[in-house]
Design an enzyme around this catalytic site. Structure first.
Site, short mmCIF file in Angstrom:
data_model
loop_
_atom_site.label_atom_id
_atom_site.label_comp_id
_atom_site.label_asym_id
_atom_site.label_seq_id
_atom_site.Cartn_x
_atom_site.Cartn_y
_atom_site.Cartn_z
N GLY B 23 0.80 -1.23 0.00
CA GLY B 23 0.00 0.00 0.00
C GLY B 23 0.82 1.27 0.00
O GLY B 23 0.27 2.36 0.05
N SER B 24 2.14 1.18 -0.08
CA SER B 24 2.96 2.39 -0.01
C SER B 24 2.93 3.16 -1.33
O SER B 24 2.92 2.58 -2.40
CB SER B 24 4.42 2.01 0.33
OG SER B 24 4.91 1.06 -0.58
N ASP B 25 2.87 4.47 -1.23
CA ASP B 25 2.90 5.33 -2.41
C ASP B 25 3.66 6.60 -2.09
O ASP B 25 4.23 6.73 -1.00
CB ASP B 25 1.47 5.59 -2.92
CG ASP B 25 0.63 6.39 -1.93
OD1 ASP B 25 1.11 7.44 -1.44
OD2 ASP B 25 -0.51 5.99 -1.64
N LYS B 215 2.65 2.78 -8.94
CA LYS B 215 2.78 4.04 -8.21
C LYS B 215 3.96 4.83 -8.74
O LYS B 215 5.02 4.25 -8.98
CB LYS B 215 2.98 3.74 -6.72
CG LYS B 215 1.81 3.00 -6.09
CD LYS B 215 0.59 3.90 -5.97
CE LYS B 215 -0.61 3.14 -5.39
NZ LYS B 215 -1.77 4.03 -5.22
N ASP B 243 -0.13 6.20 -11.03
CA ASP B 243 -0.83 6.82 -9.90
C ASP B 243 0.16 7.60 -9.05
O ASP B 243 1.09 7.02 -8.49
CB ASP B 243 -1.48 5.71 -9.07
CG ASP B 243 -2.30 6.23 -7.91
OD1 ASP B 243 -2.33 7.46 -7.70
OD2 ASP B 243 -2.92 5.41 -7.21
N ASN B 245 -0.76 9.75 -6.46
CA ASN B 245 -1.25 10.02 -5.11
C ASN B 245 -1.01 11.46 -4.65
O ASN B 245 -0.54 11.69 -3.53
CB ASN B 245 -0.64 9.02 -4.13
CG ASN B 245 -1.18 7.62 -4.34
OD1 ASN B 245 -0.66 6.87 -5.18
ND2 ASN B 245 -2.24 7.26 -3.65
N GLU B 269 -3.28 9.04 -12.40
CA GLU B 269 -4.26 9.12 -11.30
C GLU B 269 -3.75 10.08 -10.23
O GLU B 269 -2.56 10.08 -9.90
CB GLU B 269 -4.43 7.72 -10.73
CG GLU B 269 -5.41 7.62 -9.59
CD GLU B 269 -5.70 6.16 -9.21
OE1 GLU B 269 -5.61 5.28 -10.10
OE2 GLU B 269 -6.01 5.91 -8.05
N GLU B 298 -10.60 9.02 -5.32
CA GLU B 298 -10.57 8.29 -4.05
C GLU B 298 -10.56 9.23 -2.86
O GLU B 298 -10.95 8.85 -1.77
CB GLU B 298 -9.40 7.31 -3.99
CG GLU B 298 -8.05 7.94 -3.82
CD GLU B 298 -6.91 6.91 -3.84
OE1 GLU B 298 -6.76 6.24 -4.88
OE2 GLU B 298 -6.20 6.77 -2.85
N ASP B 321 -15.38 6.09 -4.31
CA ASP B 321 -14.90 5.33 -3.16
C ASP B 321 -16.09 5.00 -2.27
O ASP B 321 -16.89 5.88 -1.95
CB ASP B 321 -13.86 6.16 -2.40
CG ASP B 321 -13.23 5.39 -1.27
OD1 ASP B 321 -12.03 5.10 -1.37
OD2 ASP B 321 -13.91 5.07 -0.29
N HIS B 348 -12.28 3.16 -7.02
CA HIS B 348 -11.14 2.93 -6.15
C HIS B 348 -11.45 1.74 -5.26
O HIS B 348 -12.55 1.62 -4.74
CB HIS B 348 -10.90 4.17 -5.28
CG HIS B 348 -9.86 3.97 -4.21
ND1 HIS B 348 -10.12 4.13 -2.87
CD2 HIS B 348 -8.56 3.62 -4.31
CE1 HIS B 348 -9.00 3.90 -2.19
NE2 HIS B 348 -8.05 3.59 -3.02
N GLY B 350 -9.21 -1.71 -2.89
CA GLY B 350 -8.00 -2.06 -2.16
C GLY B 350 -8.22 -1.82 -0.68
O GLY B 350 -9.32 -2.03 -0.17
N GLU B 379 -10.79 -1.41 -9.65
CA GLU B 379 -9.50 -1.73 -9.03
C GLU B 379 -9.60 -2.99 -8.16
O GLU B 379 -10.64 -3.27 -7.55
CB GLU B 379 -9.05 -0.55 -8.15
CG GLU B 379 -7.66 -0.76 -7.52
CD GLU B 379 -7.09 0.53 -6.93
OE1 GLU B 379 -7.88 1.46 -6.64
OE2 GLU B 379 -5.85 0.61 -6.77
#
Lengths: 433, 433
Positions: B23-25, B215, B243, B245, B269, B298, B321, B348, B350, B379
């Site tokens: 989940g890191s971005d 990402k 993406d 973020n 994104e 999101e 979302d 969105h 995850g 997604e």
């Protein structure tokens, strides 16, 4: 001298203003003016006081958010913070986990404001100053320009501040002598009777007020009657503003306000959702031929939103809020953008503590940014000032510059104690009724 | 049968996903996927389960907000709520005191989503349904059209839904057979090594995936290397999305993404602040000649923001979302507006639970609103599904329609118990390390 922050305490303070309909409008029928009140303590005994304004229920959520931010503040020194205030601002607003529940909006941003307001108060007290002292470079170093560089770069901000150095001393002297022009919202809350409204207008006129705001938006016939009444009371030359507190959709706003045009309001405030930039732009365009302008901002949640309101010509008066935006840091960004777009700033105040805090910002705007009083005035509401150690002072319908060092954000200990929710005496009595 | 809600319980549930960089971005370096998890109980024993997704710290603030809303829910019956669901939605979102700390954004709106998601789950369970059953009139009666009538009226919404009745059964059958197309984000989180990325792409290709998101935004040279790597892995015909973020300012976004154009991403994104409608419009315009479109949503906090994104042509993919917007109610409004503006919806998902919930919305979109699969996909992230009683099912890179009644939002009791923060066993162990 180093001021290390060793403690942050936060209190849920509420005033039962709903009992007398003070502050009532078309969307907030029963506000209990409240605050998440923050005190930061340093190892050398100096304290900083900050708050964010709320209207009752939900204050405990903001308190919870302040507690979540406390860990980012306690242990830091004031000197460390101000040496990179932009970085510290971003530390609070861009925490990799907490930003998800914002970012920079709603509860977490209100909490950020409360914490940072206390830091600014501490800074001013540590330096024995009331504001305006900082030099242009230091000022821009407090601003997070992320997401606004397409409207205002750091260099442009610096240029604005440098240019305004000219005549700064004269404006400061002028403010000390005359004060900053204010308008009153105290006469015409939604829940007040016509009789009450008339009496309050009479009193206000006797006290030298020339600019009046009334609440509209619940019932059109009521609004027509009340607008007529207040226009009769204040006469043709004084200024009337109207405020709908987000009551309408776009088309409805245009139709409704058009019906009130004969009373010549200077502005319609918050005609629709505070998020609706394009809606405000459409309303502005439709009402311009009637000579009515659009004001908004008290719930405009950050600099990115204000940027767009300015880019889209969606407002003609920028109503910054000292507690909704991320403290002085983010307000500085908005003041500078407003100046670049040549839109006057007329701050939101009232509530509890907002007048005390925002007077610093608007004095800064005049002395250090805009150098202009044209079409500018700061809201004033005559409530709850008695709970502050350095309450705002009004003379001849003008804010007189504060004299005590700090951000005027310290409340009387006894007031905090009595109004703590729900365990203070005031609430114990009310809740046991 | 009347289902009276007699209790609302909320739990802070966190999964230590940051330990492995899942989940890191570019903006969320260390997310611990979490939820404010709500269980509402009725006097007849039926329960409804709901949640909102968070990423660790701050979940306790959302829990506090859910507790503040509980008083508006407990004591009501399900039947009372759904007989005027629009009114109930507004009761929660427009409380005269609590709206101040939103309105309809940030913590209080996330909490509203968690509570209303539980109500929708309860409703579906009470009727033994999985979705799509409601008739057009009932569907529009759930939507609060306040602030969006300049883009979509109730009648227009009804017309869209009526028109989509045609072919509904065939689309439902098709979905039951083939499922709804998905894309994967599991291969290329920011914190993954190149080796890990390659392995995950290989696995995903073997499992039938044809659409991949990676990402970007931390370092341009890294992005170029990783884009090249993933494009090599997936070949020229599969789809790549990128993406950022919210990592960039407007000008920076345009310059950076232009450098990645050679890898032919379908969309960029979240190039900038989720609040920057006009910024996204400028980016869309600049990138269109390169064949790159803009996706966002999101963190788009309510229907008023989505309305403007659509009005301003600021996005070409609408990423709803299930937990950021005010539950199904507000998502319905956005699906209908997207259809009117002819912009495809690619939700969105995850996090924890987002796949489970949003699959219902996107199936509804296809079956009852858009009737179109062109340029549409949902997604999918392959994490934490094992904690749900009815986890999302993927077959041939498609979401297979859920079969159990409800909103698929119930977590395993044991999972909730173990991951409760901070007192669950998982956290006790980690925090004592």
């Amino acid at each position: 001298m180093v001021h290390k922050i060793i403690k942050l305490a936060v209190t849920d303070v509420r005033f039962p203003t709903s009992l007398e309909q003070h502050g009532s409008d078309a969307m907030h029928r029963d506000p209990d003016y409240s605050a998440a009140y923050v005190v930061i303590s340093t190892d050398v005994g100096l304290r900083g006081y900050g708050l964010t304004f709320t209207v009752g229920r939900g204050t405990e959520i903001v308190v919870c958010a302040v507690e979540a931010l406390a860990g980012l503040v306690v242990g830091k020194s004031l000197e460390e913070i101000i040496s990179d205030f932009r970085g510290f601002y971003r530390l609070l607003t861009s925490d990799g986990q907490m930003r998800w529940i914002g970012p920079e909006k709603g509860v977490i941003h209100l909490a950020t404001a409360a914490v940072l307001n206390a830091v600014w108060d501490l800074w001013a007290r540590a330096e024995g100053k009331v504001g305006c002292g900082a030099d242009p470079k230091q000022i821009v170093s407090c601003i997070d320009f992320r997401y606004i560089t397409d409207a205002l770069t750091e260099q442009e901000a610096l240029d604005i501040l440098m240019k305004a150095q000219e005549g700064k001393q004269q404006r400061e002297d002028q403010m000390l002598k005359e004060g900053y022009p204010a308008y009153t919202t105290s006469c015409a809350w939604m829940g007040y009777s016509d009789q009450q409204l008339k009496q309050l207008c009479t009193d206000a006129l006797n006290n030298g007020w020339t600019k009046f705001k009334m609440k509209v938006g619940a019932d059109l016939e009521d609004d027509i009657r009340r607008c007529r009444l207040i226009r009769q009371m204040i006469g043709p030359d004084n200024t009337l503003m109207i405020d709908a507190n987000q009551r309408w959709d776009v088309g409805e706003a245009i139709a409704w306000v058009s019906r009130l045009a004969e009373f010549r309001p200077l502005w319609i405030e918050e005609p629709t959702s505070p998020d609706d930039i394009l809606g405000h732009a459409a309303i502005s365009k439709a009402l311009a031929p009637l000579g009515i302008r659009v004001a908004t901002g008290e719930q405009c949640h950050n600099r990115v939103m204000f940027k767009q309101f300015l880019q889209a010509s969606a407002l003609q008066f920028v109503q910054i809020d000292s507690c909704r935006l991320g403290s002085v840091n983010e307000n500085l960004a908005v003041l500078l953008m407003a100046h670049k777009f040549q839109v006057p700033v007329c701050p939101h105040a009232g509530g509890v503590g907002l007048c005390e805090l925002v007077q610093h910002l608007i004095l800064f705007d005049y002395i250090c940014v805009s150098a202009d009083l044209n079409n500018r005035m700061c809201e004033y509401v005559d409530h709850l000032h008695e709970h502050f150690t350095s309450p705002a002072v009004i003379r001849n319908a003008c804010y007189m510059p504060p004299k005590d060092p700090g951000y005027s954000s310290e409340m009387l200990e006894s007031s905090v104690h009595t109004h703590q929710y729900p365990e203070g005496d005031v609430w114990k009595t009310l809740l046991n009724k």
